[in-house]
Design a protein around this motif. Structure first.
Motif, PDB file in Angstrom:
ATOM      1  N   ARG A 107       0.828  -1.205   0.000  1.00 47.82           N
ATOM      2  CA  ARG A 107       0.000   0.000   0.000  1.00 47.82           C
ATOM      3  C   ARG A 107       0.872   1.268   0.000  1.00 47.82           C
ATOM      4  O   ARG A 107       0.592   2.221  -0.708  1.00 47.82           O
ATOM      5  CB  ARG A 107      -0.944   0.004   1.200  1.00 47.82           C
TER       6      ARG A 107
ATOM      7  N   ASP B 197      -4.849  -0.396  -2.684  1.00 49.84           N
ATOM      8  CA  ASP B 197      -5.588  -1.415  -1.936  1.00 49.84           C
ATOM      9  C   ASP B 197      -4.672  -2.385  -1.196  1.00 49.84           C
ATOM     10  O   ASP B 197      -5.137  -3.306  -0.540  1.00 49.84           O
ATOM     11  CB  ASP B 197      -6.525  -2.188  -2.873  1.00 49.84           C
ATOM     12  N   GLY B 198      -3.334  -2.180  -1.322  1.00 55.38           N
ATOM     13  CA  GLY B 198      -2.407  -3.062  -0.606  1.00 55.38           C
ATOM     14  C   GLY B 198      -2.211  -4.422  -1.264  1.00 55.38           C
ATOM     15  O   GLY B 198      -1.635  -5.318  -0.662  1.00 55.38           O
TER      16      GLY B 198
END
Ligand code: ZN
Length: 385
Positions: A92, A109-110
């Motif tokens: 992220r 969104d990682g």
């Protein structure tokens, strides 16, 4: 999974504590494996930092966030792994840095997916590194060196807003995913009133069905994330996956709230955002419209709009909101919710909010003052002009 909470003991607690210690949210105590008051406090602090629901327990979503938080940018090499992508806070952080520099990774969104790998490849090509889409020490170094000099205007949200504008003012052909919360073995909030059992899952589905008919009549393609009597229930990440897979333009999750205090009442709407000002502008706008229309049309108490980084809002790639329509545990709210006519009103309010999303701002009229058919006629006329 049962949430891990106060007074629990064992290796899972030791693991949670060690992550919290690494994040400097908890003082290290050698050998401790008890979920004590300090641990609960640290979990609450972590949940607040991450924009999660703050309950001081480690359920599935908090656990995934803690698990992801083990990694800090530079701790490990990052690359596009298939089929199981790398996930973590380091990913992220990398995505946010790329976004600040103007690269298109979609939402931070990682998850190190194809879009992140392409953005890294593009960055590598532009700075003269081997363009392999992986983020090893050289790429990391180049990014640190350049990242500071480039100040962005939150390009991902500008892009989201552009994409939304370009999609045009007409509802016909747009895709919306409606997500009735809970379902299957998970009833959500349950209340017994005069011998009748009311569950959040059942009411959320009923609202979704009423909304589905109206939006389909307006020409939208409508998908529901579950049926009325599902035996198994999708996790929040699976619900977002469904919305991403059908290429939804909008995502609305429907819930009903509950609280130990029977006086708690009202409607609240949530959109993606973090504590440090990163927010989905289009999502925030949709949340504002949903909240206003429901509060004005139904008279439920206005508990306002809030930014959250729940998976449901973070992993969806389109403007996404979750609305909690009243408290099933409050007798006044419940008396309304159990009336089909009231649920029709809520559905009408949601349709009006969706219409307004595509309605030119300069022609905006006072909330609740226009009926959906008139609004649709104006939008259609604008689309043809
Ligand atoms: Zn719920």
């Amino acid at each position: 999974m049962r949430p891990i909470r106060r007074d629990d003991q064992g290796p899972a607690v030791a693991e949670i504590r060690s992550i919290l210690v690494n994040l400097e949210l908890l003082e290290p105590t050698p050998g401790a494996d008890v979920f004590d008051a300090r641990t609960e406090h640290a979990v609450r602090a972590f949940q607040q930092l991450r924009g999660l629901s703050i309950d001081g327990r480690v359920g599935a979503e908090t656990w995934r966030a803690l698990d992801a938080a083990r990694w800090r940018l530079g701790d490990r090499a990052l690359y596009h792994s298939i089929p199981q992508p790398l996930v973590g806070e380091d990913v992220r952080a990398l995505q946010e840095r790329l976004l600040e520099m103007g690269y298109d990774v979609g939402r931070a969104d990682g998850v190190y997916g194809g879009r992140t790998a392409r953005a890294v490849t593009q960055f590598q090509r532009e700075v003269g590194l081997t363009a392999d889409g992986s983020c090893g020490p050289y790429t990391m170094h180049a990014m640190r060196r350049l990242g500071r000099k480039v100040v962005g205007g939150r390009p991902q949200w500008l892009r989201e807003a552009d994409a939304f504008r370009e999609s045009g003012p007409n509802l016909v052909g747009k895709t919306i995913v409606i997500d009735p919360g809970h379902g299957g073995p998970d009833p959500g909030v349950v209340v017994i009133d005069s011998g009748r059992r009311w569950s959040e899952a059942e009411l959320a589905y009923d609202l979704a069905a009423r909304l589905e008919g109206r939006l389909a009549a307006a020409g939208m393609r409508v998908h529901l994330t579950r049926g009325p009597a599902t035996t198994s229930v999708l996790s929040d990440p699976a619900r977002t996956q469904l919305a991403n897979d059908v290429g939804a333009d909008l995502f609305i999750s429907l819930h009903v709230d509950g609280h130990a205090n029977p006086a708690a009442d009202g409607v609240a709407t949530y959109h993606y955002g973090t504590g440090n000002g990163v927010t989905s502008t289009v999502g925030e706008r949709l949340a504002g419209l949903v909240q206003r229309e429901i509060a004005v049309r139904t008279g439920l108490r206005d508990c306002r709009v809030h930014a959250k980084s729940w998976e449901l809002l973070r992993l969806t790639r389109m403007p996404a909101v979750r609305v909690d329509v009243g408290y099933l545990t409050c007798s006044a709210d419940r008396a309304r919710l159990i009336r089909p006519g009231f649920r029709d009103q809520v559905a009408e309010a949601l349709v009006a909010a969706v219409q307004r999303m595509y309605y030119p701002v300069e022609l905006d009229v006072p909330t609740g003052s226009i009926d959906v058919h008139t609004l649709r006629a104006v939008v259609d006329a604008t689309a043809e002009a």
